[in-house]
Design an enzyme around this catalytic site. Sequence first.
Site, PDB file in Angstrom:
ATOM      1  N   GLY A  20       0.827  -1.202   0.000  1.00 54.68           N
ATOM      2  CA  GLY A  20       0.000   0.000   0.000  1.00 54.68           C
ATOM      3  C   GLY A  20       0.858   1.247   0.000  1.00 54.68           C
ATOM      4  O   GLY A  20       2.039   1.210   0.346  1.00 54.68           O
ATOM      5  N   GLY A  23       0.238   9.142   1.291  1.00 51.88           N
ATOM      6  CA  GLY A  23       0.814  10.357   0.757  1.00 51.88           C
ATOM      7  C   GLY A  23       2.259  10.559   1.172  1.00 51.88           C
ATOM      8  O   GLY A  23       3.033  11.180   0.471  1.00 51.88           O
ATOM      9  N   VAL A  26       5.208   4.387   2.155  1.00 55.48           N
ATOM     10  CA  VAL A  26       4.906   3.210   1.352  1.00 55.48           C
ATOM     11  C   VAL A  26       5.104   1.990   2.244  1.00 55.48           C
ATOM     12  O   VAL A  26       5.987   1.970   3.104  1.00 55.48           O
ATOM     13  CB  VAL A  26       5.809   3.134   0.094  1.00 55.48           C
ATOM     14  CG1 VAL A  26       7.279   2.987   0.477  1.00 55.48           C
ATOM     15  CG2 VAL A  26       5.380   1.995  -0.817  1.00 55.48           C
ATOM     16  N   ASP A 165      -7.577   9.001  13.680  1.00 57.30           N
ATOM     17  CA  ASP A 165      -7.957   8.664  12.299  1.00 57.30           C
ATOM     18  C   ASP A 165      -8.510   7.244  12.232  1.00 57.30           C
ATOM     19  O   ASP A 165      -8.194   6.477  11.328  1.00 57.30           O
ATOM     20  CB  ASP A 165      -6.756   8.820  11.366  1.00 57.30           C
ATOM     21  CG  ASP A 165      -7.153   8.828   9.889  1.00 57.30           C
ATOM     22  OD1 ASP A 165      -8.281   9.259   9.578  1.00 57.30           O
ATOM     23  OD2 ASP A 165      -6.337   8.401   9.053  1.00 57.30           O
ATOM     24  N   THR A 413      14.420   2.358  -6.368  1.00 61.64           N
ATOM     25  CA  THR A 413      13.632   1.972  -7.544  1.00 61.64           C
ATOM     26  C   THR A 413      12.678   3.101  -7.909  1.00 61.64           C
ATOM     27  O   THR A 413      12.349   3.949  -7.085  1.00 61.64           O
ATOM     28  CB  THR A 413      12.809   0.690  -7.304  1.00 61.64           C
ATOM     29  OG1 THR A 413      11.819   0.943  -6.297  1.00 61.64           O
ATOM     30  CG2 THR A 413      13.694  -0.462  -6.872  1.00 61.64           C
ATOM     31  N   GLU A 454      -4.731   2.850  -9.956  1.00 64.50           N
ATOM     32  CA  GLU A 454      -4.419   3.634 -11.142  1.00 64.50           C
ATOM     33  C   GLU A 454      -5.087   5.006 -11.083  1.00 64.50           C
ATOM     34  O   GLU A 454      -4.516   6.004 -11.518  1.00 64.50           O
ATOM     35  CB  GLU A 454      -4.840   2.853 -12.387  1.00 64.50           C
ATOM     36  CG  GLU A 454      -3.988   1.614 -12.605  1.00 64.50           C
ATOM     37  CD  GLU A 454      -4.578   0.645 -13.623  1.00 64.50           C
ATOM     38  OE1 GLU A 454      -3.813  -0.141 -14.186  1.00 64.50           O
ATOM     39  OE2 GLU A 454      -5.802   0.669 -13.845  1.00 64.50           O
ATOM     40  N   ASP A 485     -16.594   9.768  -9.193  1.00 63.14           N
ATOM     41  CA  ASP A 485     -17.024   8.435  -8.768  1.00 63.14           C
ATOM     42  C   ASP A 485     -18.459   8.160  -9.236  1.00 63.14           C
ATOM     43  O   ASP A 485     -19.413   8.277  -8.484  1.00 63.14           O
ATOM     44  CB  ASP A 485     -16.933   8.343  -7.248  1.00 63.14           C
ATOM     45  CG  ASP A 485     -17.085   6.923  -6.749  1.00 63.14           C
ATOM     46  OD1 ASP A 485     -17.082   5.998  -7.576  1.00 63.14           O
ATOM     47  OD2 ASP A 485     -17.217   6.740  -5.534  1.00 63.14           O
ATOM     48  N   GLU A 496     -16.865   6.779 -18.265  1.00 63.08           N
ATOM     49  CA  GLU A 496     -17.204   7.328 -16.946  1.00 63.08           C
ATOM     50  C   GLU A 496     -16.280   8.499 -16.606  1.00 63.08           C
ATOM     51  O   GLU A 496     -16.722   9.530 -16.088  1.00 63.08           O
ATOM     52  CB  GLU A 496     -17.094   6.243 -15.873  1.00 63.08           C
ATOM     53  CG  GLU A 496     -18.186   5.187 -15.948  1.00 63.08           C
ATOM     54  CD  GLU A 496     -17.961   4.054 -14.967  1.00 63.08           C
ATOM     55  OE1 GLU A 496     -18.933   3.630 -14.335  1.00 63.08           O
ATOM     56  OE2 GLU A 496     -16.799   3.608 -14.841  1.00 63.08           O
TER      57      GLU A 496
END
Length: 518
Positions: A20, A23, A26, A165, A413, A454, A485, A496
């Site tokens: 996952g 912001g 990772v 959160d 990477t 994506e 959405d 869409e």
Amino acid sequence: MGYDQTRKLSDEYEISEILGRGGFSVVRKGTKKSGNEKTQVAIKTLRRLGSSPSGTGGGQKSTATVMGFPSLRQVSVSDALLTNEILVMRRIVENVSPHPNVIDLYDVCEDSNGVHLVLELCSGGELFDRIVAQDKYAETEAAAVVRQIAAGLEAVHKADIVHRDLKPENCLFLDSRKDSPLKIMDFGLSSVEEFTDPVVGLFGSIDYVSPEALSQGKITAKSDMWSLGVILYILLSGYPPFIAQNNRQKQQMIINGNFSFYEKTWKGITQSAKQLISSLLTVDPSKRPSAQELLSHPWVRGDKAKDEQMDPEIVSRLQSFNARRKLRAAAIASVWSSTIFLRTKKLRSLVGTYDLKEEEIESLRIHFKKICGNGDNATLSEFVEVLKAMKMPSLIPLAPRIFDLFDNNRDGTIDMREILCGFSSLKNSKGDDALRLCFQMYDTDRSGCITKEEVASMLCALPEECLPADITEPGKLDEIFDLMDANSDGKVTFEEFKAAMQRDSSLQDMLLSSLRPS
């Protein structure tokens, strides 16, 4: 715990696929190299945006009073979120772990680019994913979920930690067993008694945020109890308690505690459960039950929770809500990746007027797939080989600088899709061609639709100056995403996507700006 200054993360852990992205972080799957069992872990890399103070050696393992944590003075104070999560995890190690309902921390590694938290791997999936996959869903299952979350909250609250959160995606099952424990995780926005940076308050999910947080009041453990009340409401209905036409209306509903049980499926829910929700969603924090009090509630214990299957409509709504939530969450996390906003401009300054033709972009994609041994990710040497294969000698001297620009988490990477987007952003495209180009750059499997990841990458390419001035308001990113959405099936077709652009000209301007030269 042993400490060796020459020890690196890669010396002890085999790092594999990405689990996952956020912001500012990772998460990758890892396997401990030593030992017979080859323990699998989750490695969360907290990216440092500022420079390290002198004397912090790159790639070295640092030490601190507890579990080898880097001392706070070694972490740039301006990187508030990174510093905050380190502080909270230190407190959890000292006062909470091990706990069946709170994520465990195994190891910490610091280098000049960030901090790597080696965490317990939770492979059982997200809370709502498991619920919607069940053959049977009853109040007793919902009560079991609340019981485990409350147990975790009780432990962290005793350690003077407020999660801030709490939401479904921050609750994961440890493994795939039916009786797997549910773990609370992601303490990046949490607060502790002696440190709360104001910048932390800019983040979070408005659907779960408390009235006092919206009105700039004091955040306490009771704020987490409000969030748990929202989760419980959704668990028993399939939709959130506060639904409005726009973000400002929703904020006002939350501040006023304006929700109801009027919808017909609530008639089948026990009165005890509804009374519990009402107590958790009380505007006055002092009147909400604590986590400890919640654990003794008859419904939470299971004494008054119905064991009969819920109305199928509730499960159907949960499935729809879950798909919508996951798509939105991925997009929001990526939009907050602050450095990527400026990459188009930086890339243009590096390569000058060198604009790739469409066939060159396609060739770049093909050569990446052929040369890169790690799927969509490439090392610097592999990136150089790609440029050589494409016969682009003028770009080869710039390869290290381009590579550094796109090495988002400093792990050595780069993501092929980000490179493709960066080069394609130099093209001057208009209208449908621009929309199609933007869409195709992230339809990496040529399926004709883009997934949540994506879509997130696409939003991630927005230049900072094109974002609304009120982007930091709670829920504003939700509002932006809602414009695109169209349905809740977890994927977006080009039609869409195009329809969303045609409905809202400001959204089209935002997205197309990244495809136009400055």
